[in-house]
Design a protein around this motif. Structure first.
Motif, mmCIF file in Angstrom:
data_model
loop_
_atom_site.group_PDB
_atom_site.id
_atom_site.type_symbol
_atom_site.label_atom_id
_atom_site.label_comp_id
_atom_site.label_asym_id
_atom_site.label_seq_id
_atom_site.Cartn_x
_atom_site.Cartn_y
_atom_site.Cartn_z
ATOM 1 N N PHE A 135 9.010 -10.613 -23.305
ATOM 2 C CA PHE A 135 8.076 -10.368 -24.406
ATOM 3 C C PHE A 135 8.658 -10.624 -25.794
ATOM 4 O O PHE A 135 7.931 -10.504 -26.781
ATOM 5 C CB PHE A 135 7.538 -8.939 -24.308
ATOM 6 C CG PHE A 135 6.678 -8.716 -23.099
ATOM 7 C CD1 PHE A 135 5.370 -9.173 -23.067
ATOM 8 C CD2 PHE A 135 7.187 -8.083 -21.977
ATOM 9 C CE1 PHE A 135 4.573 -8.995 -21.942
ATOM 10 C CE2 PHE A 135 6.400 -7.896 -20.843
ATOM 11 C CZ PHE A 135 5.094 -8.349 -20.828
ATOM 12 N N GLU A 139 8.298 -15.094 -25.499
ATOM 13 C CA GLU A 139 7.140 -15.031 -26.410
ATOM 14 C C GLU A 139 7.415 -15.819 -27.688
ATOM 15 O O GLU A 139 6.548 -16.545 -28.193
ATOM 16 C CB GLU A 139 6.855 -13.567 -26.751
ATOM 17 C CG GLU A 139 5.603 -13.351 -27.582
ATOM 18 C CD GLU A 139 4.329 -13.399 -26.749
ATOM 19 O OE1 GLU A 139 3.288 -13.774 -27.328
ATOM 20 O OE2 GLU A 139 4.384 -13.071 -25.552
ATOM 21 N N ASN A 144 5.697 -17.289 -22.840
ATOM 22 C CA ASN A 144 5.159 -16.121 -22.146
ATOM 23 C C ASN A 144 3.635 -16.101 -22.183
ATOM 24 O O ASN A 144 3.031 -16.214 -23.242
ATOM 25 C CB ASN A 144 5.689 -14.828 -22.777
ATOM 26 C CG ASN A 144 5.100 -13.608 -22.100
ATOM 27 O OD1 ASN A 144 5.070 -13.520 -20.879
ATOM 28 N ND2 ASN A 144 4.598 -12.672 -22.894
ATOM 29 N N THR A 147 0.911 -10.390 -19.489
ATOM 30 C CA THR A 147 0.651 -9.174 -20.251
ATOM 31 C C THR A 147 1.556 -8.068 -19.725
ATOM 32 O O THR A 147 2.120 -8.179 -18.634
ATOM 33 C CB THR A 147 -0.810 -8.734 -20.104
ATOM 34 O OG1 THR A 147 -1.060 -8.416 -18.709
ATOM 35 C CG2 THR A 147 -1.759 -9.846 -20.540
ATOM 36 N N LEU A 148 1.669 -7.005 -20.487
ATOM 37 C CA LEU A 148 2.499 -5.894 -20.036
ATOM 38 C C LEU A 148 1.956 -5.309 -18.734
ATOM 39 O O LEU A 148 2.739 -4.976 -17.825
ATOM 40 C CB LEU A 148 2.556 -4.805 -21.120
ATOM 41 C CG LEU A 148 3.399 -3.574 -20.774
ATOM 42 C CD1 LEU A 148 4.847 -3.968 -20.503
ATOM 43 C CD2 LEU A 148 3.315 -2.543 -21.902
#
Length: 434
Positions: A135, A139, A144, A147-148
């Motif tokens: 992330f 990212e 990336n 999602t979390l």
């Protein structure tokens, strides 16, 4: 056995382990610093051979991505070394074992608890860096796509699959260690190899779909090209599939998976979005080259041989008191088995030593890649393979200017300049991409 008999080899192991670990850390830091300096030094200009096809912006993005990953690797190295020292010489594994021994007593459940506790604690320690890598690092460079929630879901599913598959395997190995006599390691090796072959066959159909969607390739034109290529090469697969790789990452890839009749050809959706049908053909021909030259079989045989040596060595070390005490673990002397401790200590120590044969493994892998490229050029267009590989290097932000020593130590694939030069009729890359 006298105390002095235990102390001397125990101390020798402690000092030897610490020394080899320290040398490994120094070498890794030296290699990373070389890579960072070399890439940074060549960041400001595209190599002449690629000037007609790679923009300065793309070249600098690849340089920055490579440098960022190398620096992050140093952070991972520091944490990994601290954790390794914590488990071994600082007594972490001994503390875990003694705590569970006091709670559960000796026996299979206690040994499985030691293994599970080790995996759980290690996973929790690694989690912050794994999150940061996905992330922050990925990212930052636009790779990336997860999602979390998806990331956490993948971690949960991986843990469950690992427990469902891993715990029975661990129980079998531990049972053999305790019940199969002095030659338990040979029976354990046979079981381990059989399980690995079984997983190669069941992974494509039962495990991989837990994490990604695999849709049959529905582009009829591309399917016809790919099918014709495979027929020309005398290759058959169970199916052609497209995987939703874009759900997690912008990186592109294609691969074969499975073993025997269960082989599948899998294309990332990101790959199909970036390459022309002719380029996809060329990339697939490269993968077929690995099968033609029996690289997969060679790797499996090599894995068999090294794992046999590993099990034999473990069989001997597990009976040596100094193997435990030299790594700050007090072996169970009251009849409780030490098998889980032996497995974990062997797992922790082995990578420290085998790191130094990494250049040989990388050399063999690069040789295989050159052979697969040559096979692809024989059965498709070298121009298409070159342009496909260059697109993949660019889209994956792979640097065109890696440090030569770093390459020899780590790279399983040849650098772009070497790989593409071999495909060019003139022996250079300028004419291929200009």
């Amino acid at each position: 056995m006298q105390d002095s008999d235990v102390f001397s080899p125990s101390l020798a192991l402690s000092l030897g382990f610490a020394t080899v670990l320290l040398i490994g850390i120094i070498v890794k830091m030296w290699l990373a610093s070389r890579q960072i300096r070399h890439v940074a030094r060549h960041r400001h200009a595209v190599p002449a051979a690629f000037a007609g096809s790679i923009t300065l912006e793309a070249h600098q993005k690849a340089a920055d991505y490579t440098i960022t990953k190398a620096r992050f690797g140093l952070l991972e190295l520091s944490l990994g070394t601290a954790v390794l020292m914590g488990w071994t010489l600082l007594g972490g594994l001994n503390l875990l074992n003694q705590s569970l021994l006091a709670w559960l007593g000796g026996g299979m459940w206690q040994q499985l608890a030691v293994l599970a506790g080790f995996v759980l604690i290690s996973g929790l320690i690694d989690m912050p860096l794994a999150l940061y890598k996905t992330f922050v690092v990925e990212e930052r460079f636009g790779f990336n796509k997860t999602t979390l929630a998806l990331w956490l879901g993948d971690m949960l599913k991986s843990s469950l699959v690992g427990a469902v598959i891993g715990l029975p395997i661990a129980a079998l190995i531990l049972w053999l260690m305790g019940s199969a006599g002095p030659m338990w390691w040979l029976w354990a090796w046979c079981a381990w190899m059989g399980i690995n072959l079984l997983l190669l066959m069941v992974y494509p159909s039962f495990i991989a779909p837990l994490f990604n969607k695999f849709q049959p390739l529905d582009d009829e034109t591309l399917k016809a090209r790919v099918t014709a290529l495979m027929q020309r090469c005398g290759f058959a697969a169970k199916g052609l599939f497209v995987m939703d790789g874009s759900k997690r990452s912008a990186h592109a890839n294609a691969y074969f998976t499975g073993f025997g009749a269960a082989k599948r050809v899998v294309f990332y959706d990101t790959l199909l979005a970036k390459l022309s049908p002719a380029e996809v053909d060329a990339v697939l021909a490269h993968e077929l080259g690995h099968f033609k030259h029996k690289h997969v079989i060679q790797r499996i045989v090599t894995m068999f041989a090294f794992s046999l040596l590993g099990f034999a060595l473990l069989g001997w070390l597990s009976t040596q008191v100094w193997f435990y005490t030299g790594l700050s673990v007090i072996p169970n002397m009251s009849g409780a088995p030490n098998d889980a401790l032996a497995l974990l200590l062997f797992m922790l120590v082995t990578p420290v030593v085998t790191f130094f044969i990494a250049p040989l493994s990388a050399l063999v892998s690069r040789k295989h890649e050159f052979q697969a490229d040559a096979y692809a050029v024989q059965h498709t267009s070298g121009q298409d393979l070159s342009s496909a590989l260059l697109k993949l290097y660019e889209d994956n932000a792979s640097t065109l200017t890696p440090d030569p020593v770093f390459v020899k130590f780590y790279y399983s694939h040849p650098p772009a300049s070497e790989r593409l030069a071999r495909m060019a009729p003139t022996g250079g890359t300028q004419g291929v991409f200009a």
